[in-house]
Design an enzyme around this catalytic site. Structure first.
Site, PDB file in Angstrom:
ATOM      1  CB  SER A   1      37.072  28.110  35.858  1.00 10.85           C
ATOM      2  OG  SER A   1      38.468  28.069  36.073  1.00 10.85           O
ATOM      3  N   GLY A   2      38.235  31.029  34.574  1.00 14.93           N
ATOM      4  CA  GLY A   2      39.164  31.433  33.528  1.00 14.93           C
ATOM      5  C   GLY A   2      38.567  32.099  32.303  1.00 14.93           C
TER       6      GLY A   2
ATOM      7  CG  HIS B   1      45.021  31.402  48.740  1.00 16.00           C
ATOM      8  ND1 HIS B   1      44.362  30.206  48.554  1.00 16.00           N
ATOM      9  CD2 HIS B   1      44.664  32.184  47.700  1.00 16.00           C
ATOM     10  CE1 HIS B   1      43.642  30.277  47.438  1.00 16.00           C
ATOM     11  NE2 HIS B   1      43.821  31.463  46.908  1.00 16.00           N
TER      12      HIS B   1
ATOM     13  CE1 TYR C   1      28.884  57.880  55.675  1.00 14.58           C
ATOM     14  CE2 TYR C   1      27.773  56.160  54.432  1.00 14.58           C
ATOM     15  CZ  TYR C   1      28.702  57.186  54.495  1.00 14.58           C
ATOM     16  OH  TYR C   1      29.440  57.518  53.388  1.00 14.58           O
TER      17      TYR C   1
ATOM     18  CB  SER D   1      35.005  30.012  40.269  1.00 13.77           C
ATOM     19  OG  SER D   1      36.112  30.192  41.128  1.00 13.77           O
ATOM     20  CB  SER D   2      39.429  26.487  40.196  1.00 17.51           C
ATOM     21  OG  SER D   2      40.043  27.733  40.449  1.00 17.51           O
TER      22      SER D   2
ATOM     23  CG  HIS E   1      39.323  34.068  46.146  1.00  7.85           C
ATOM     24  ND1 HIS E   1      40.175  34.352  47.196  1.00  7.85           N
ATOM     25  CD2 HIS E   1      40.077  33.350  45.260  1.00  7.85           C
ATOM     26  CE1 HIS E   1      41.367  33.839  46.958  1.00  7.85           C
ATOM     27  NE2 HIS E   1      41.336  33.224  45.795  1.00  7.85           N
TER      28      HIS E   1
ATOM     29  CG  ASP F   1      33.377  53.861  59.098  1.00  5.82           C
ATOM     30  OD1 ASP F   1      32.827  54.072  60.194  1.00  5.82           O
ATOM     31  OD2 ASP F   1      33.873  54.772  58.401  1.00  5.82           O
TER      32      ASP F   1
ATOM     33  CG  HIS G   1      45.001  36.041  44.266  1.00  2.43           C
ATOM     34  ND1 HIS G   1      45.954  35.133  43.895  1.00  2.43           N
ATOM     35  CD2 HIS G   1      43.974  35.315  44.756  1.00  2.43           C
ATOM     36  CE1 HIS G   1      45.506  33.900  44.122  1.00  2.43           C
ATOM     37  NE2 HIS G   1      44.313  33.992  44.635  1.00  2.43           N
TER      38      HIS G   1
ATOM     39  N   GLY H   1      40.309  36.056  40.483  1.00  4.69           N
ATOM     40  CA  GLY H   1      39.201  36.575  41.278  1.00  4.69           C
ATOM     41  C   GLY H   1      37.880  35.982  40.870  1.00  4.69           C
ATOM     42  CG  ASN H   2      36.446  33.241  42.456  1.00  2.15           C
ATOM     43  OD1 ASN H   2      36.046  33.209  43.614  1.00  2.15           O
ATOM     44  ND2 ASN H   2      37.614  32.734  42.090  1.00  2.15           N
TER      45      ASN H   2
END
Lengths: 233, 233, 233, 233
Positions: A45-46, A172, A230, A74-75, A95, A120, A97, A28-29
């Site tokens: 990255s990582g 992906h 809202y 980040s890759s 991003h 919403d 997963h 994630g990033n």
């Protein structure tokens, strides 16, 4: 140090993904953009989330050239920068997963607008890109991932990226955006929640239909635009 | 005391399984090998994780004979040692009954490579062994479990255990490995995550297809081999 | 105060159900029996777990007559006492509405022995009772619930309650037992885990088959009986 | 400050929804009514739960006119007030988008009474409203949402809202009520639990049948009415 406040916001957006259970290990990033300076701040990255600091964030220009920072970005950087160049009103990209949204992406299925939780925040189904061709994968793959997203939104009919702030990349996982890094992270969390609900709906009733256009409009406009009712603003 | 550092690494790998929710009570076990000395360090059998200490770890040779330690080693020891003898590049082995991976193992189904989360760590489907014959079960059962795994990887076409570092044992659960005990535990956690995602994909769309070979290669090689581009190394 | 140690063990068994997420609010109950004195210790009805103390436990005889305690016993008491009278080797009983086991009970489906996690603790499928007749429901309902369980185990072929220490009551939820209240709680936690795994297996592959008798025996006997090889005893 | 105790009870009911995992971010709302004074206390719209205080609660009359409070009331206020006017014995209302109950609402499916967990609190299936017409959505939408619920209970056969204290709104999510705000929150938590169990039952066995009327009555009346036998009262 450039962009101190934006670095902190981007760090915080990354940490929100961890707190809400959307990322595992270093997956994630999140990134944010400063439109005036034309600079992007993105997670390295990582690097483990529990040691991540604002000063570890990497600053690049809109073409992904590193401007400040000693760590490798980040890759997925090239997807982020492409989205910033093409979707000119967005301020943040995330991003992940996350499990249910990725389940849909892997099935090559969009997330239908089954209810008001969806309406919403997403003014229509969350689309899924076409699978990348072998040529695209062998070429500038991360850049091509961004192109596949943009192509989906510029298709016919076109989708407004400010009204549907996410895309599933086939095979992906989701990319999500918003007016800021914080809003992008918020949308990523909501996306996972509506993916969960849609999963239950579809496994209970594969023929389930979407909500009416009237209900979709009503809920989306309740939280967005000049007539929003809202919250406290 | 032999192998102080490896004991600590093996203890830590066992505890990582607990932290990530992969084990219940005393289920699950992790081990590591010292190739130079030909010694294996493994969790003792049936000891509560919250009292487990590095000095409780049992040291055996590569044939499973106890060299140091007063506790009985994990009842799965003979599978671990067989894997160390047959897969000569691995440095750690983990066995869990994690819920989703075990769901696939019980169904006798491999985990297809549905997405890039999978491709980042497993360069192809995670295979499932054949069920053990009654003869194998009545014989050296734990050893035979290892043979069933090895047979699956030496089948036609052969699978490289360094490229696909896990196997589901039919009617049982996953065995997972890596270059070290820590990496084996990491792979076990990722395996459970991809099993979860694959479960959602298959229950949403039973006919879902795997990612292309190009995408599988791209992601796997992004994190592995001399041209890896992920992380800070 | 009678049976101080048993009260503490029964309290602890009740709290283990909470820690493992098997009960919501005041649902669920655990009891233990002192065979020499012919006395049962059981959780009081509807008391919050976080204020529950050993002295709140209710002591009854094997026919459910209160011997000591000012609180009303669990409303499921008559099922517990019937099981103690009929299954003369058991020392503890647990009842929960844990989510996956209850999902099976509501479907009127037994839990097949799909894998070794199951075989380690249940030497065969976990059976489901027949639905109670209207007459039984209108009569001594809680007692009749126990009779439905016992009838299932005394059917043809008979099931040994020490080898399969649980029964799903159709349209209701599981009852689980063991040599002690602690073991009954442990079995209830394992039952929920195997129900989860069996749920995944069945939704992945409705035609999934059970493990062989050889594997069922091998694993069950690995943890039970004179030749057990698991753990440190 | 009006209704100090009721504000605290309503705050507490809102927080219970957070503790039990029923709400994400600022989603969800709980209210309570003081029948003597004809006043409703409700959560303000879009305020973070972790800064929510009793004095932030908004007091309105039964027609939704704000009587005390500087914050804007929950955007679902008109549904709450309609329910208080039409269901004259209820004392609290809760609205959440809890994941499984919402899965059913999105599928337009009621939750069948598959087991005794359900029967203990809901004396029949949890019904689902008709979808709102475009006219209703374009009109007083939040009010119309309440009308759709009331219409479902006043249909033929009628449903007693005190015996079935919840309704799924099609394409939306559940509304739940009780004798007080605390009981409404409790019912919302139980509703999510029975939705989960019913989901598992239906995905295991789509043809699963409901419990008998006798069992439904037995369990419901065990916890409700003059002959209740559960708990210490």
């Amino acid at each position: 140090m450039l962009l101190k406040r934006l670095r902190e916001e981007v760090l915080e957006a990354n940490l929100e993904l961890v707190r809400k259970g959307l990322v595992l290990y270093t997956f994630g990033n999140a990134s944010g953009v400063d439109r005036e300076q034309g600079l992007v701040v993105i997670k390295p990255s990582g690097v483990d989330y529990d040691v991540l600091k604002a000063e570890d964030m990497v600053v690049t220009d809109l073409n992904g050239r590193v401007v400040e920072g000693t760590l490798r970005p980040s890759s997925d950087l090239d997807t982020h920068t492409l989205l910033y160049r093409e979707f000119v009103k967005i301020g943040g990209v995330v991003h992940t997963h996350s499990e249910f949204a990725t389940g849909f992406a892997q099935a090559g299925m969009e997330i239908p607008a089954f209810g008001t939780t969806h309406a919403d925040y997403f003014h229509g189904p969350v689309p899924v890109s076409l699978p990348l061709t072998d040529e695209a994968i062998h070429g500038r793959y991360v850049h091509e991932t961004g192109l596949a997203i943009v192509a989906r939104f510029q298709g016919s009919p076109a989708i407004d990226p400010m009204a549907v702030p996410a895309c599933l990349v086939a095979g992906h996982a989701p990319f999500v955006w918003g007016k800021s890094a914080a809003e992008a992270a918020y949308h990523a969390v909501v996306l996972e929640a509506i993916a969960k609900m849609a999963y239950r709906t579809l496994t209970l009733k594969p023929s389930a239909g979407e909500v009416s256009q009237a209900l979709l409009d009503r809920h989306y406009l309740r939280k967005h635009g000049g007539n929003a009712t809202y919250g406290q603003n």
